[in-house]
Design a protein around this motif. Structure first.
Motif, mmCIF file in Angstrom:
data_model
loop_
_atom_site.group_PDB
_atom_site.id
_atom_site.type_symbol
_atom_site.label_atom_id
_atom_site.label_comp_id
_atom_site.label_asym_id
_atom_site.label_seq_id
_atom_site.Cartn_x
_atom_site.Cartn_y
_atom_site.Cartn_z
ATOM 1 N N GLY A 2 -0.096 -2.388 0.739
ATOM 2 C CA GLY A 2 1.209 -4.040 0.756
ATOM 3 C C GLY A 2 2.017 -2.779 0.006
ATOM 4 O O GLY A 2 3.286 -3.592 -0.508
ATOM 5 N N VAL A 3 1.915 -2.045 -1.236
ATOM 6 C CA VAL A 3 2.932 -1.372 -1.742
ATOM 7 C C VAL A 3 3.573 -0.703 -0.890
ATOM 8 O O VAL A 3 5.325 -0.567 -0.436
ATOM 9 N N ARG A 4 3.536 0.207 0.146
ATOM 10 C CA ARG A 4 4.300 0.794 1.035
ATOM 11 C C ARG A 4 4.992 -1.023 2.498
ATOM 12 O O ARG A 4 6.362 -0.133 2.486
ATOM 13 N N ALA A 5 4.378 -1.889 1.862
ATOM 14 C CA ALA A 5 5.448 -3.659 2.693
ATOM 15 C C ALA A 5 6.928 -3.505 1.783
ATOM 16 O O ALA A 5 7.597 -3.756 2.417
ATOM 17 N N LEU A 6 6.299 -3.451 0.235
ATOM 18 C CA LEU A 6 7.501 -3.626 -0.108
ATOM 19 C C LEU A 6 8.304 -2.468 -0.688
ATOM 20 O O LEU A 6 10.032 -3.251 -0.607
ATOM 21 N N TYR A 7 8.197 -1.263 -0.386
ATOM 22 C CA TYR A 7 9.355 -0.517 0.327
ATOM 23 C C TYR A 7 9.556 -0.263 1.610
ATOM 24 O O TYR A 7 11.327 -0.203 1.458
ATOM 25 N N PHE A 8 9.250 -0.673 2.364
ATOM 26 C CA PHE A 8 9.812 -1.285 3.442
ATOM 27 C C PHE A 8 10.307 -2.469 3.799
ATOM 28 O O PHE A 8 12.237 -2.464 4.588
ATOM 29 N N GLN A 9 10.202 -3.538 3.425
ATOM 30 C CA GLN A 9 11.276 -4.458 3.447
ATOM 31 C C GLN A 9 12.097 -4.722 1.962
ATOM 32 O O GLN A 9 13.243 -5.206 2.728
ATOM 33 N N ALA A 10 12.450 -3.858 1.190
ATOM 34 C CA ALA A 10 13.663 -3.640 0.840
ATOM 35 C C ALA A 10 14.635 -2.795 1.323
ATOM 36 O O ALA A 10 15.677 -2.891 1.454
ATOM 37 N N LEU A 11 14.745 -2.604 2.649
ATOM 38 C CA LEU A 11 15.631 -1.690 3.071
ATOM 39 C C LEU A 11 16.173 -3.038 3.618
ATOM 40 O O LEU A 11 17.385 -2.180 4.830
ATOM 41 N N ASN A 42 3.106 7.013 -4.526
ATOM 42 C CA ASN A 42 3.391 7.868 -3.446
ATOM 43 C C ASN A 42 2.849 8.628 -2.440
ATOM 44 O O ASN A 42 3.372 8.327 -1.653
ATOM 45 N N LEU A 43 1.041 7.672 -2.748
ATOM 46 C CA LEU A 43 0.857 7.687 -1.348
ATOM 47 C C LEU A 43 1.711 6.352 -0.807
ATOM 48 O O LEU A 43 2.294 6.676 0.704
ATOM 49 N N ALA A 44 1.794 5.681 -0.862
ATOM 50 C CA ALA A 44 2.522 4.275 -0.139
ATOM 51 C C ALA A 44 3.927 4.532 0.390
ATOM 52 O O ALA A 44 4.378 4.209 1.579
ATOM 53 N N TYR A 45 4.679 5.548 -1.076
ATOM 54 C CA TYR A 45 5.958 5.618 -0.093
ATOM 55 C C TYR A 45 5.944 6.833 0.926
ATOM 56 O O TYR A 45 6.984 6.420 2.183
ATOM 57 N N GLY A 46 5.137 7.861 0.677
ATOM 58 C CA GLY A 46 4.969 8.824 2.136
ATOM 59 C C GLY A 46 4.544 8.367 2.936
ATOM 60 O O GLY A 46 4.933 8.939 3.914
ATOM 61 N N ALA A 47 3.879 7.531 3.651
ATOM 62 C CA ALA A 47 3.470 6.650 4.686
ATOM 63 C C ALA A 47 4.677 6.005 5.078
ATOM 64 O O ALA A 47 4.789 5.247 6.387
ATOM 65 N N LEU A 48 5.930 6.242 4.814
ATOM 66 C CA LEU A 48 7.346 5.279 5.749
ATOM 67 C C LEU A 48 7.295 6.446 6.125
ATOM 68 O O LEU A 48 7.095 7.369 6.678
ATOM 69 N N PRO A 49 8.220 5.454 7.699
ATOM 70 C CA PRO A 49 8.595 6.249 9.024
ATOM 71 C C PRO A 49 10.011 7.462 8.003
ATOM 72 O O PRO A 49 10.109 7.212 6.517
ATOM 73 N N ALA A 50 10.475 8.782 9.317
ATOM 74 C CA ALA A 50 10.786 9.611 8.219
ATOM 75 C C ALA A 50 12.160 9.020 7.769
ATOM 76 O O ALA A 50 13.684 9.141 6.836
ATOM 77 N N TYR A 51 12.593 7.870 8.392
ATOM 78 C CA TYR A 51 14.306 7.619 8.721
ATOM 79 C C TYR A 51 14.458 6.603 7.289
ATOM 80 O O TYR A 51 15.048 6.287 6.796
ATOM 81 N N ALA A 52 13.149 6.118 6.217
ATOM 82 C CA ALA A 52 13.112 5.428 5.311
ATOM 83 C C ALA A 52 13.483 5.988 4.059
ATOM 84 O O ALA A 52 14.057 5.955 3.596
#
Length: 291
Positions: free
Chosen positions: A11-20, A194-204
């Motif tokens: 869910g935290v990874r999704a927040l990072y991703f959605q904010a792009l 940190n785990l959530a952010y690390g799991a983002l794709p490289a371009y993120a």
């Protein structure tokens, strides 16, 4: 999947991703006090996902109508052009949905959850129903991993990290906490973020302006965390809000519980001799009773 403890990291990874997506994150920031209510926003998302996963059909439809009604009232303004737009534009809803579902699949798969490629495709296809409930036409929503990859490839030119996305990033890395809770933030929350952010794709990572960690190292950390959290008995984990699993167990009757941690494809989940168990009112989760 939705009962797995790594869903919180997802869910935290999704927040990072959605904010792009600039228009998406602008709509969030202009219509809510994200810094003061980020936890509330995360819990509302968890409540919605839980209602769809473990509630009756009526509960799911009511949750969807509530989300659509709120979104119809909200607008945002592009500060560069002065354009006013609705936050429920299909393009924006689609990005939120895809970033969320892709995050669930990616984090659970990489953390050791037994999700085969076929089951991942099946999950993405099933989640088009949740897209319908927030106002999308399921025919316009990716139905498998290949379509999801193609969608993200099309969207990459639209993505950027502006002031709003950086505010989300800053908050997720260093959420304000009372002094007494600061040690817990450093010990627990920092690890989750940190785990959530690390799991983002490289371009993120490139867009956020920080080097991408080695995928293998991220996988090791995700698997270690997943293995540790999955050792916690379900009854303890299910006590955490929003407690949809416990409410479903109460509704379905004595002895009912979520399916064990194993691939559905390798073991049938049965209620008595040879009968797959379903809940009242159109439940779509699988349950079992002892014996």
């Amino acid at each position: 999947m939705h009962g797995d403890p790594m869903m919180w990291v997802a869910g935290v990874r999704a927040l990072y991703f959605q904010a792009l997506h600039p228009r998406v994150v602008r709509g969030v920031m202009q219509n809510s006090d994200f810094r003061r209510d980020a936890w509330g926003r995360l819990m509302r998302t968890a409540d919605f996902v839980g209602a769809l996963s473990y509630g009756t059909t009526e509960t799911a439809e009511q949750a969807g109508e509530r989300v659509r009604r709120i979104h119809r009232l909200l607008k945002a303004t592009d500060p560069d052009t002065g354009e006013v737009y609705r936050v429920d534009e299909p393009e924006l809803l689609l990005w939120v949905h895809c970033a969320e579902i892709a995050s669930y699949v990616e984090v659970l798969r990489r953390s050791g959850y037994p999700l085969t490629p076929d089951l991942a495709d099946r999950y993405i296809d099933e989640q088009r129903e949740s897209a319908r409930l927030v106002g999308l036409d399921p025919a316009d929503v990716p139905a498998d991993r290949a379509q999801m990859r193609a969608y993200f490839a099309r969207m990459r030119p639209e993505l950027a990290v502006g002031e709003e996305a950086r505010a989300v990033d800053d908050f997720l890395r260093r959420p304000p906490t009372p002094p007494l809770l600061a040690p817990a933030r450093e010990l627990l929350w920092r690890r989750v973020a940190n785990l959530a952010y690390g799991a983002l794709p490289a371009y993120a990572h490139t867009l956020y302006g920080r080097p991408a960690p080695a995928p293998r190292a991220v996988d090791v950390r995700l698997r270690a965390t997943g293995g540790l959290l999955r050792c916690v008995p379900g009854r303890l984990r299910w006590q955490l809000p929003p407690r949809h699993i416990l409410r479903a167990m109460e509704r379905l009757g004595p002895g009912s519980r979520p399916a064990p941690y194993r691939p559905i494809g390798r073991a049938a989940i049965l209620d008595g001799p040879g009968r797959a168990m379903r809940g009242d009112g159109g439940d779509t989760t699988r349950w079992r009773k002892p014996g």
